[in-house]
Design a protein around this motif. Structure first.
Motif, PDB file in Angstrom:
ATOM      1  N   SER A 100      16.367 -26.149 -26.234  1.00 23.38           N
ATOM      2  CA  SER A 100      17.405 -25.763 -27.178  1.00 23.38           C
ATOM      3  C   SER A 100      18.800 -26.197 -26.744  1.00 23.38           C
ATOM      4  O   SER A 100      19.645 -26.480 -27.590  1.00 23.38           O
ATOM      5  N   TYR A 101      19.041 -26.282 -25.413  1.00 23.98           N
ATOM      6  CA  TYR A 101      20.341 -26.812 -25.004  1.00 23.98           C
ATOM      7  C   TYR A 101      20.482 -28.240 -25.514  1.00 23.98           C
ATOM      8  O   TYR A 101      21.533 -28.651 -26.012  1.00 23.98           O
ATOM      9  N   GLY A 102      19.374 -28.980 -25.398  1.00 24.05           N
ATOM     10  CA  GLY A 102      19.357 -30.353 -25.900  1.00 24.05           C
ATOM     11  C   GLY A 102      19.548 -30.389 -27.413  1.00 24.05           C
ATOM     12  O   GLY A 102      20.225 -31.271 -27.950  1.00 24.05           O
ATOM     13  N   GLY A 103      18.944 -29.414 -28.107  1.00 27.62           N
ATOM     14  CA  GLY A 103      19.098 -29.323 -29.559  1.00 27.62           C
ATOM     15  C   GLY A 103      20.564 -29.108 -29.929  1.00 27.62           C
ATOM     16  O   GLY A 103      21.084 -29.718 -30.871  1.00 27.62           O
ATOM     17  N   ALA A 104      21.234 -28.255 -29.156  1.00 26.02           N
ATOM     18  CA  ALA A 104      22.650 -27.981 -29.406  1.00 26.02           C
ATOM     19  C   ALA A 104      23.475 -29.235 -29.147  1.00 26.02           C
ATOM     20  O   ALA A 104      24.398 -29.563 -29.895  1.00 26.02           O
ATOM     21  N   ASP A 105      23.128 -29.952 -28.081  1.00 27.29           N
ATOM     22  CA  ASP A 105      23.834 -31.201 -27.780  1.00 27.29           C
ATOM     23  C   ASP A 105      23.662 -32.200 -28.917  1.00 27.29           C
ATOM     24  O   ASP A 105      24.588 -32.906 -29.294  1.00 27.29           O
ATOM     25  N   GLN A 106      22.433 -32.223 -29.433  1.00 25.45           N
ATOM     26  CA  GLN A 106      22.203 -33.181 -30.516  1.00 25.45           C
ATOM     27  C   GLN A 106      22.985 -32.790 -31.760  1.00 25.45           C
ATOM     28  O   GLN A 106      23.550 -33.652 -32.438  1.00 25.45           O
ATOM     29  N   ILE A 129      27.346 -31.659 -36.502  1.00 27.41           N
ATOM     30  CA  ILE A 129      26.922 -30.642 -37.462  1.00 27.41           C
ATOM     31  C   ILE A 129      27.780 -29.394 -37.239  1.00 27.41           C
ATOM     32  O   ILE A 129      27.755 -28.799 -36.163  1.00 27.41           O
ATOM     33  N   GLU A 130      28.541 -29.044 -38.247  1.00 29.54           N
ATOM     34  CA  GLU A 130      29.485 -27.933 -38.055  1.00 29.54           C
ATOM     35  C   GLU A 130      28.809 -26.575 -38.044  1.00 29.54           C
ATOM     36  O   GLU A 130      27.846 -26.349 -38.766  1.00 29.54           O
ATOM     37  N   TYR A 131      29.343 -25.726 -37.192  1.00 30.36           N
ATOM     38  CA  TYR A 131      28.944 -24.314 -37.246  1.00 30.36           C
ATOM     39  C   TYR A 131      30.126 -23.480 -36.768  1.00 30.36           C
ATOM     40  O   TYR A 131      31.031 -24.002 -36.113  1.00 30.36           O
ATOM     41  N   PRO A 132      30.140 -22.193 -37.085  1.00 34.19           N
ATOM     42  CA  PRO A 132      31.320 -21.380 -36.795  1.00 34.19           C
ATOM     43  C   PRO A 132      31.630 -21.316 -35.302  1.00 34.19           C
ATOM     44  O   PRO A 132      30.721 -21.306 -34.474  1.00 34.19           O
ATOM     45  N   SER A 133      32.895 -21.256 -34.982  1.00 34.34           N
ATOM     46  CA  SER A 133      33.289 -21.250 -33.569  1.00 34.34           C
ATOM     47  C   SER A 133      32.922 -19.923 -32.897  1.00 34.34           C
ATOM     48  O   SER A 133      32.985 -19.803 -31.689  1.00 34.34           O
ATOM     49  N   GLY A 134      32.531 -18.945 -33.707  1.00 32.41           N
ATOM     50  CA  GLY A 134      32.078 -17.670 -33.130  1.00 32.41           C
ATOM     51  C   GLY A 134      30.699 -17.775 -32.499  1.00 32.41           C
ATOM     52  O   GLY A 134      30.236 -16.839 -31.849  1.00 32.41           O
ATOM     53  N   VAL A 135      30.048 -18.908 -32.677  1.00 34.32           N
ATOM     54  CA  VAL A 135      28.746 -19.109 -32.017  1.00 34.32           C
ATOM     55  C   VAL A 135      29.031 -19.528 -30.583  1.00 34.32           C
ATOM     56  O   VAL A 135      29.655 -20.553 -30.334  1.00 34.32           O
ATOM     57  N   ARG A 136      28.599 -18.723 -29.627  1.00 33.53           N
ATOM     58  CA  ARG A 136      28.914 -19.002 -28.220  1.00 33.53           C
ATOM     59  C   ARG A 136      27.615 -19.107 -27.423  1.00 33.53           C
ATOM     60  O   ARG A 136      26.780 -18.196 -27.450  1.00 33.53           O
ATOM     61  N   MET A 181      30.199 -26.232  -8.505  1.00 34.59           N
ATOM     62  CA  MET A 181      30.842 -26.901  -9.643  1.00 34.59           C
ATOM     63  C   MET A 181      30.136 -26.452 -10.917  1.00 34.59           C
ATOM     64  O   MET A 181      28.913 -26.390 -10.956  1.00 34.59           O
ATOM     65  N   GLN A 182      30.920 -26.057 -11.912  1.00 41.52           N
ATOM     66  CA  GLN A 182      30.326 -25.633 -13.175  1.00 41.52           C
ATOM     67  C   GLN A 182      30.994 -26.389 -14.306  1.00 41.52           C
ATOM     68  O   GLN A 182      32.202 -26.583 -14.309  1.00 41.52           O
ATOM     69  N   MET A 183      30.191 -26.837 -15.242  1.00 39.07           N
ATOM     70  CA  MET A 183      30.773 -27.532 -16.385  1.00 39.07           C
ATOM     71  C   MET A 183      30.890 -26.615 -17.591  1.00 39.07           C
ATOM     72  O   MET A 183      30.027 -25.773 -17.818  1.00 39.07           O
ATOM     73  N   ALA A 184      31.975 -26.792 -18.343  1.00 37.66           N
ATOM     74  CA  ALA A 184      32.095 -26.128 -19.642  1.00 37.66           C
ATOM     75  C   ALA A 184      31.945 -27.232 -20.675  1.00 37.66           C
ATOM     76  O   ALA A 184      32.680 -28.224 -20.636  1.00 37.66           O
ATOM     77  N   ASN A 185      30.993 -27.070 -21.555  1.00 38.00           N
ATOM     78  CA  ASN A 185      30.701 -28.116 -22.540  1.00 38.00           C
ATOM     79  C   ASN A 185      31.601 -27.934 -23.760  1.00 38.00           C
ATOM     80  O   ASN A 185      31.233 -27.299 -24.745  1.00 38.00           O
ATOM     81  N   ILE A 186      32.833 -28.477 -23.647  1.00 36.75           N
ATOM     82  CA  ILE A 186      33.794 -28.269 -24.755  1.00 36.75           C
ATOM     83  C   ILE A 186      33.780 -29.433 -25.746  1.00 36.75           C
ATOM     84  O   ILE A 186      34.621 -29.500 -26.635  1.00 36.75           O
ATOM     85  N   ARG A 187      32.825 -30.332 -25.590  1.00 38.45           N
ATOM     86  CA  ARG A 187      32.719 -31.418 -26.563  1.00 38.45           C
ATOM     87  C   ARG A 187      31.566 -31.127 -27.531  1.00 38.45           C
ATOM     88  O   ARG A 187      31.788 -30.717 -28.662  1.00 38.45           O
ATOM     89  N   GLU A 188      30.309 -31.263 -27.054  1.00 37.37           N
ATOM     90  CA  GLU A 188      29.161 -31.013 -27.934  1.00 37.37           C
ATOM     91  C   GLU A 188      29.189 -29.613 -28.547  1.00 37.37           C
ATOM     92  O   GLU A 188      28.799 -29.419 -29.691  1.00 37.37           O
ATOM     93  N   GLN A 189      29.603 -28.622 -27.735  1.00 38.04           N
ATOM     94  CA  GLN A 189      29.544 -27.250 -28.232  1.00 38.04           C
ATOM     95  C   GLN A 189      30.849 -26.804 -28.892  1.00 38.04           C
ATOM     96  O   GLN A 189      30.971 -25.657 -29.311  1.00 38.04           O
ATOM     97  N   CYS A 190      31.842 -27.666 -28.897  1.00 34.62           N
ATOM     98  CA  CYS A 190      33.131 -27.197 -29.420  1.00 34.62           C
ATOM     99  C   CYS A 190      33.811 -28.220 -30.328  1.00 34.62           C
ATOM    100  O   CYS A 190      33.734 -28.116 -31.551  1.00 34.62           O
ATOM    101  N   TRP A 240      33.211 -31.174 -31.298  1.00 34.62           N
ATOM    102  CA  TRP A 240      32.398 -31.949 -32.233  1.00 34.62           C
ATOM    103  C   TRP A 240      31.801 -31.108 -33.366  1.00 34.62           C
ATOM    104  O   TRP A 240      31.264 -31.640 -34.325  1.00 34.62           O
ATOM    105  N   VAL A 241      31.834 -29.805 -33.231  1.00 38.11           N
ATOM    106  CA  VAL A 241      31.142 -28.987 -34.231  1.00 38.11           C
ATOM    107  C   VAL A 241      32.038 -27.947 -34.904  1.00 38.11           C
ATOM    108  O   VAL A 241      31.565 -27.133 -35.705  1.00 38.11           O
ATOM    109  N   THR A 242      33.315 -27.945 -34.521  1.00 42.09           N
ATOM    110  CA  THR A 242      34.204 -26.913 -35.047  1.00 42.09           C
ATOM    111  C   THR A 242      35.243 -27.556 -35.962  1.00 42.09           C
ATOM    112  O   THR A 242      35.877 -28.551 -35.584  1.00 42.09           O
TER     113      THR A 242
END
Ligand code: SF4
Ligand code: SF4
Ligand code: FES
Lengths: 142, 678
Positions: free
Chosen positions: A15-21, A27-34, B93-102, B104-106
């Protein structure tokens, strides 16, 4: 709809890979998803989920590899079995069962990731921010 | 050295910076009490970015680092290497994924900013709690033990010994070679099987790095990658293997004759015998369960006959303990026994009625088989028609064995190479004989069969009775008949001629055949099942050894260090067996390099003996059998070689006794609270 926080546990392999993809596909989703990464959905125990609710999550989503695809063979099955224990705990703390979900997203399912988090987010947003009533929960938050 | 955190923000060209104001974020994060510095860069992963990163760390006394950038899947290892270069522990060392998770999707910049800040702060809080993990290395054995000396075992041993590594082959029977030695020609392209196998066995003989132990049983086997221990019982052979020259004088002299299991009861052998002519090792062996001398009788015939004085009845079973780093399991499979099913008339009179399993039938085509290689009926006559019934046992086993069709068509072709009047008919439902070679084999069977005409009237009249009404007789079928339901094909026998009954398009038919061959499915062998139990290996639904991953790791078992070769995994033809054998050897070679230690995973779990109540729940859930109860101390001990770090035991332990390194409760708690904040 109200701003809510959806704490989403993702396993390292699928699923981490799914999120990366989903990110790669923009694909937009709300920023409240953490997202919080664990090695396997099998690592997520009810306490961790309750902790999420105590610390401000309005909903918790656990995402793992599809059944049969867990990188560690059976971790997601263990997660699934364990979630049965969670329901009564949630009820005890007055947390609607709709605020929690266990689901599967593979590393190649960016679209599905977007769909699952968006749907879950909307569901939680419709319920609105979580108000924890049980004092026990609040105590532990301190 | 300060415990504060150095933070790197990557703009990722504009991928991050277009959404998140990096200058402002940097200014805000600098105010955090745990932060020593915040540095931003255009493209931190690029060569100049890495230099910038390393330079900043070299000139600072911080030990903990956060990189807010892309996904750790892209560049965690890049920055971990940089940490190593500057002498810092990579787990700090810890990464914060502020590209794929932030970014690019916000959609809204404000939201992206708030989320990027929360993710980075969470990483800061988390890394503060990180442990300086060490990458442990342990000594390991690099020797390989191959269990099962069939073609898969032989090929994996030859490859695994290639770099001068010590390999031991353990074989239950007195000689190597396995099932392939029973064939004359190997499908699909009908090559001479002995010609393929003998040179391979000679290579084993010549190879000083390969030690062969035949006639042995495995009493115990346990361990893990780099460290296995195998207790082997070497059964007394009663023949001095170094002295024996395989001349067969003892065999001639021996008065005891028993049915030969190698020939499936179709020939007899002596109490002292060799498995087959030219076997390796070419050394006689006494079957002590039937030998007169070893069963309390009086006999000295072999001792007197042997010109080499090789007979040695003072031998006793010996135990040897082997240590190795990897095990290749190539213990093969067995054939389904059609005795269980009455529909095939495979009863005590089956042989007499010329009804065979295809393993038996293969022996009839072999030059060292019971008929010297001629396909003849029990009465010595050449058969007119041989009916092959496919898929015997498929319904009972619950799967298609995948390799029997090809072997059966090969036998069909071989059967027609003898008498000019012999024809074949294969009853099938699905045909699993594909690929270029498989298709060519089918065509060859078809072509050859067309040259044969069977005058089956004589045969037919004999089987008419008992077929029942409404059954239409077929006298000249094609080489292959697709029936409605293969599980309903049945065999009856009358006056020495058998009839095969089947239906096509709802109509019942019967055909006369003077030889019937039951193409039986493949099932797990008892030896394999027992070894799998001892090693606690995962099994497929059918009970074969399961691949760790059927697509990605098809030759690895569920236990690291145990590889699977040949039909221990389920039915395989010879070339598939050899492919898996080579894959297994390759796995063993690459995992265990002589002179190098075995590096262990750092992200593993450990149990706290103070808290553990030995409830065994972790033992039950661990997918790798890494958690075991130490019975003396009555606590759970997690084997750090076996543990893969999934953390399932952590979540399961009711006593909170297990900790997953790098994913501790405290670390996750810190991350959770911060990631939800803002
Ligand atoms: S689950 Fe916990 S308490 Fe039970 S045996 Fe394992 S470590 Fe010990
Ligand atoms: S972390 Fe996973 S692999 Fe390791 S002992 Fe626990 S359950 Fe087994
Ligand atoms: S690794 Fe994804 S659920 Fe186990």
């Amino acid at each position: 709809m109200a701003e809510v926080k959806l704490l989403t546990f993702v396993c390292n392999w699928c699923s981490y890979g799914g999120a990366d993809q989903a990110g790669g596909l923009k694909i937009e989703y709300p920023s409240g998803v953490r997202l919080v990464k664990v090695m396997c959905s099998g690592r997520v125990d009810p306490q961790l989920i309750l902790q999420g609710f105590r610390k401000g999550a309005d909903g918790v989503l656990v995402l793992g590899c599809h059944p049969g695809d867990c990188h560690y063979k059976s971790g997601n099955y263990s997660a699934q079995k364990r979630m049965l224990l969670l329901e009564p705990l949630l009820a005890q703390f007055g947390i609607e069962s709709d605020r929690f979900q266990l689901n599967w997203v593979s590393a190649g399912e960016g679209e599905r990731f977007g769909k699952v988090v968006n749907e879950m987010y909307n569901k939680v947003a419709a319920l609105g921010p979580l108000k924890l009533t049980d004092s026990a929960v609040k105590e532990e938050t301190a | 050295m300060t415990d504060k955190v150095g933070v790197f923000l990557c703009k990722c060209s504009d991928n991050i910076a277009a959404r998140v104001d990096i200058e402002q974020l940097s200014a805000e994060l600098k105010l955090e009490e745990d932060v020593a510095f915040v540095k931003s860069h255009e493209l931190l992963c690029a060569g100049h970015g890495q230099e910038f990163f390393e330079e900043a760390l070299k000139n600072s006394d911080i030990s903990r680092v956060v990189v807010a950038a892309c996904s750790p899947k892209d560049h965690e290892s890049t920055f971990q290497k940089c940490m190593n270069h500057v002498g810092k522990n990579k787990f700090l060392m810890q990464m914060a994924n502020i590209r794929e998770q932030c970014t690019w999707v916000t959609s809204e910049n404000d939201n992206a900013y708030a989320k990027a800040k929360a993710l980075t702060r969470a990483a800061i809080r988390r890394v503060k709690l990180h442990e300086q993990l060490v990458e442990k290395e342990i000594d390991c054995h690099t020797e390989v033990v191959v269990i099962g000396g069939g073609i898969a075992g032989v090929e994996s041993a030859l490859l695994a010994s290639g770099d001068g590594r010590k390999v031991t082959i353990l074989e239950k029977s007195p000689s190597l070679g396995g099932m392939v030695t029973k064939l004359e020609e190997a499908a699909p392209n009908m090559e001479c099987a002995p010609c393929m196998v003998s040179p391979r066995l000679s290579l084993i003989d010549e190879n000083d790095n390969i030690n062969v132990i035949t006639n042995c049983d495995i009493e115990e086997i346990a361990g893990y990658l780099g460290n296995f221990e195998i207790k082997v019982k070497k059964r007394a052979r009663m023949v001095d293997a170094d002295a024996c020259i395989g001349c067969d004088e003892c065999i001639q002299a021996c008065p005891v004759e028993v049915s030969s299991a190698y020939d499936y009861g179709m020939s007899s052998r002596k109490a002292v015998d060799v498995l087959f002519p030219g076997c390796f090792p070419n050394c006689a062996v006494v079957d002590t369960s039937v030998c007169l001398k070893t069963t309390g009788g009086e006999c000295n015939a072999c001792v007197e006959a042997c010109p080499m004085e090789a007979m040695d009845f003072s031998q006793t079973d010996e135990i040897e303990v082997l240590r190795c780093g990897a095990v290749i399991l190539s213990t093969g499979a067995e054939q389904f026994d059609p005795v269980e099913l009455s529909q095939y008339a495979f009863d005590a009179n089956a042989l007499e009625n010329d009804i065979y399993t295809y393993s038996q039938f293969a022996r009839l085509t072999s030059n060292h088989g019971p008929t010297g290689g001629s396909v003849v009926k029990q009465n010595g006559e050449a058969p007119k028609r041989i009916a092959f019934v496919h898929c015997v046992g498929r319904e009972q086993l619950g799967y298609c064995s995948g390799s029997c069709c090809e072997a059966a068509f090969g036998l069909g072709l071989a059967a027609m190479s003898g008498d000019e009047t012999t024809s074949v008919v294969h009853f099938v439902s699905d045909v699993m004989c594909g690929g270029e070679l498989g298709s060519m084999l089918l065509e060859r069977v078809n072509q050859k069969n067309r040259t044969r005409t069977v005058d089956s009237d004589a045969m037919w009249s004999k089987v008419m009775s008992g077929l029942g009404s409404g059954v239409q007789e077929i006298t000249q079928p094609s080489f292959m008949v697709r029936v409605d339901n293969i599980n309903e094909v049945s065999v009856t026998t009358d006056n020495g001629v058998s009839a095969v009954r089947y239906s096509v398009a709802g109509k019942s038919y019967g055909i006369a055949a003077d030889m019937v061959v039951l193409v039986t499915g493949t099932q797990p062998s008892k030896t394999s099942t027992e070894l799998m139990r001892m090693l606690d290996l995962a099994a497929t639904r059918g009970g074969f050894a399961a691949a760790d991953h059927p697509i990605l790791r098809p030759a690895s078992s569920s236990l690291d260090g145990v590889f699977l070769a040949g039909s221990v995994m389920g039915g395989k033809n010879i070339s598939e067996s050899i492919i898996s054998a080579k894959a297994s050897a390759g796995g063993a070679l690459s995992k265990l390099v002589p002179g190098r230690k075995l590096s262990l995973k750092s992200i593993v779990a450990y149990a706290d003996e103070e808290l553990c109540s030995a409830c065994e729940l972790c033992v039950q859930v661990c997918p790798y059998s890494a958690a075991k109860i130490d019975v003396n101390r009555n606590i759970s001990v997690i084997n750090e070689v076996l543990c893969q770090g999934c953390g399932t035991c952590v979540a399961t332990c009711p006593s909170g006794a297990v900790t997953a390194r790098h994913f501790t409760d405290a670390q996750l708690d810190a991350e959770i609270s911060e990631v939800l904040h803002g």
